[in-house]
Motif scaffolding. Sequence first.
Motif, PDB file in Angstrom:
ATOM      1  N   VAL A  19       3.815  17.499 -58.601  1.00  8.81           N
ATOM      2  CA  VAL A  19       2.788  17.566 -57.342  1.00  8.81           C
ATOM      3  C   VAL A  19       3.179  18.178 -55.949  1.00  8.81           C
ATOM      4  O   VAL A  19       4.723  18.005 -55.759  1.00  8.81           O
ATOM      5  N   PHE A  20       3.017  18.579 -55.049  1.00  5.90           N
ATOM      6  CA  PHE A  20       2.694  19.998 -54.143  1.00  5.90           C
ATOM      7  C   PHE A  20       1.986  19.509 -52.871  1.00  5.90           C
ATOM      8  O   PHE A  20       1.140  19.829 -53.031  1.00  5.90           O
ATOM      9  N   PHE A  29      11.398  22.313 -65.447  1.00  8.28           N
ATOM     10  CA  PHE A  29      10.229  22.258 -66.145  1.00  8.28           C
ATOM     11  C   PHE A  29       9.833  23.269 -66.775  1.00  8.28           C
ATOM     12  O   PHE A  29       9.931  24.343 -65.969  1.00  8.28           O
ATOM     13  N   ASP A  30       9.109  23.025 -67.643  1.00  8.23           N
ATOM     14  CA  ASP A  30       8.405  24.273 -68.524  1.00  8.23           C
ATOM     15  C   ASP A  30       7.316  25.185 -67.602  1.00  8.23           C
ATOM     16  O   ASP A  30       6.631  24.468 -66.739  1.00  8.23           O
ATOM     17  N   GLY A  31       8.237  26.315 -67.553  1.00 10.60           N
ATOM     18  CA  GLY A  31       7.163  27.358 -67.327  1.00 10.60           C
ATOM     19  C   GLY A  31       7.238  27.565 -65.214  1.00 10.60           C
ATOM     20  O   GLY A  31       6.103  28.573 -64.889  1.00 10.60           O
ATOM     21  N   ILE A  32       7.914  27.250 -64.924  1.00  7.42           N
ATOM     22  CA  ILE A  32       8.821  27.593 -63.428  1.00  7.42           C
ATOM     23  C   ILE A  32       9.889  28.049 -63.060  1.00  7.42           C
ATOM     24  O   ILE A  32      10.715  28.564 -63.981  1.00  7.42           O
ATOM     25  N   VAL A  89       3.152  28.601 -55.207  1.00  2.77           N
ATOM     26  CA  VAL A  89       2.954  26.282 -55.069  1.00  2.77           C
ATOM     27  C   VAL A  89       3.346  26.168 -55.107  1.00  2.77           C
ATOM     28  O   VAL A  89       3.335  25.187 -54.193  1.00  2.77           O
ATOM     29  N   HIS A  90       4.301  26.695 -54.166  1.00  2.00           N
ATOM     30  CA  HIS A  90       5.499  26.817 -53.371  1.00  2.00           C
ATOM     31  C   HIS A  90       6.357  27.669 -52.849  1.00  2.00           C
ATOM     32  O   HIS A  90       6.655  28.210 -53.185  1.00  2.00           O
ATOM     33  N   THR A  91       6.886  27.238 -51.642  1.00  4.63           N
ATOM     34  CA  THR A  91       7.582  27.658 -50.871  1.00  4.63           C
ATOM     35  C   THR A  91       8.151  26.646 -50.064  1.00  4.63           C
ATOM     36  O   THR A  91       8.390  25.386 -50.093  1.00  4.63           O
ATOM     37  N   GLU A 137      13.366  32.246 -47.436  1.00  3.30           N
ATOM     38  CA  GLU A 137      12.502  31.321 -48.154  1.00  3.30           C
ATOM     39  C   GLU A 137      12.661  31.618 -49.864  1.00  3.30           C
ATOM     40  O   GLU A 137      12.458  32.957 -50.845  1.00  3.30           O
ATOM     41  N   TRP A 138      12.804  30.361 -50.403  1.00  2.00           N
ATOM     42  CA  TRP A 138      12.329  30.542 -52.081  1.00  2.00           C
ATOM     43  C   TRP A 138      10.673  30.542 -52.356  1.00  2.00           C
ATOM     44  O   TRP A 138      10.274  29.668 -51.484  1.00  2.00           O
ATOM     45  N   SER A 139      10.493  30.793 -53.742  1.00  2.00           N
ATOM     46  CA  SER A 139       9.341  30.855 -53.991  1.00  2.00           C
ATOM     47  C   SER A 139       9.608  30.127 -55.146  1.00  2.00           C
ATOM     48  O   SER A 139       9.723  30.749 -55.822  1.00  2.00           O
TER      49      SER A 139
END
Length: 315
Positions: free
Chosen positions: A208-209, A52-55, A32-34, A64-66
């Motif tokens: 929200v991304f 957050f749950d599920g993250i 969902v985001h980097t 790079e972070w994912s």
Amino acid sequence: MTAVATRLTLADARRSPCLTCSTTPCCTHLPVHTFRMTTLMDLDEARYLLNFDGIELGLSSSGEWSVYYGRPCRFLDTAAGLCTIHATERQPQICRTYNPYTCWYKRAFGGESDEFVWVDREALDRIGEQVAFDEHRTIVEVPSWEDLLASAAPPPVASAAAVSRAVPLTLGPTRLRSDAPAEPQPHSYDDLRHPCDDCGAYCCTRLVFPKPRPATNVELDFWRLCLGFPGVEVGIGGDAWSLIVETTCRHLDAGGRCSVYGSPERPLRCSYYDEWKCAYKPRFGGGDTGFLRMGLDEFDAFLADLTFDAAGRVL
């Protein structure tokens, strides 16, 4: 003791690697985001997301972070590990043409890659203890990659559990309804001092991304992939698009308030959030008629109204 590498014949090698993939991570973890971590606020962002749950967070050797959302796709038969819309028109093109022989998911989620590490909250706390900043809160020293490999978290496993633990979620067919705005009611200055008092804690039950506005059929197909995951919506406000994930912060209590308010555990992002300028409440609680939210069914109807040129560009 060094493990002996498996040797395959050409016939064995040509068999799809998917047949020996028991966890189907490509169908249970949505990217969902980097981001890059260069400042204190970037580190704080990582701590915030892991509430957050599920993250799930991962870090590549390139720096790079994912960010992944760990919930099985709604079209995955979790018992059989098979896609229920495989080779049909409903299957996103990105899934249909994904090459399993070069699959990155299986190596990363199987713990077979030394160029990617998983970072849970405990691992992030260990990393934080080894990070140094200058006076402007820019990161000037980080652990070595060897240290990160040694302290990495185990690969995550997707959960089919309900996304929300405390606050009911609001996915439904009314997302696209454009009601006429209610007659504005007069308020005094003091009435507006505490906007969180009558709020459904939307900032604690959604991530929200921001995303670029899709300009081609290929980019729109990726959105169809995203919307196949439960709790995911697309948000559109003017030319700005965003990927919305409905999930709950672990610190949200049953009363809809932050259980770590005023403590060092609370992310800086939350502590300094200006609730007077909040966009969550009008967008998710009603009132912002210029913001649309779509699930998969609405998005498919939206796609049917679009036209493209021969190269797939949106007209």
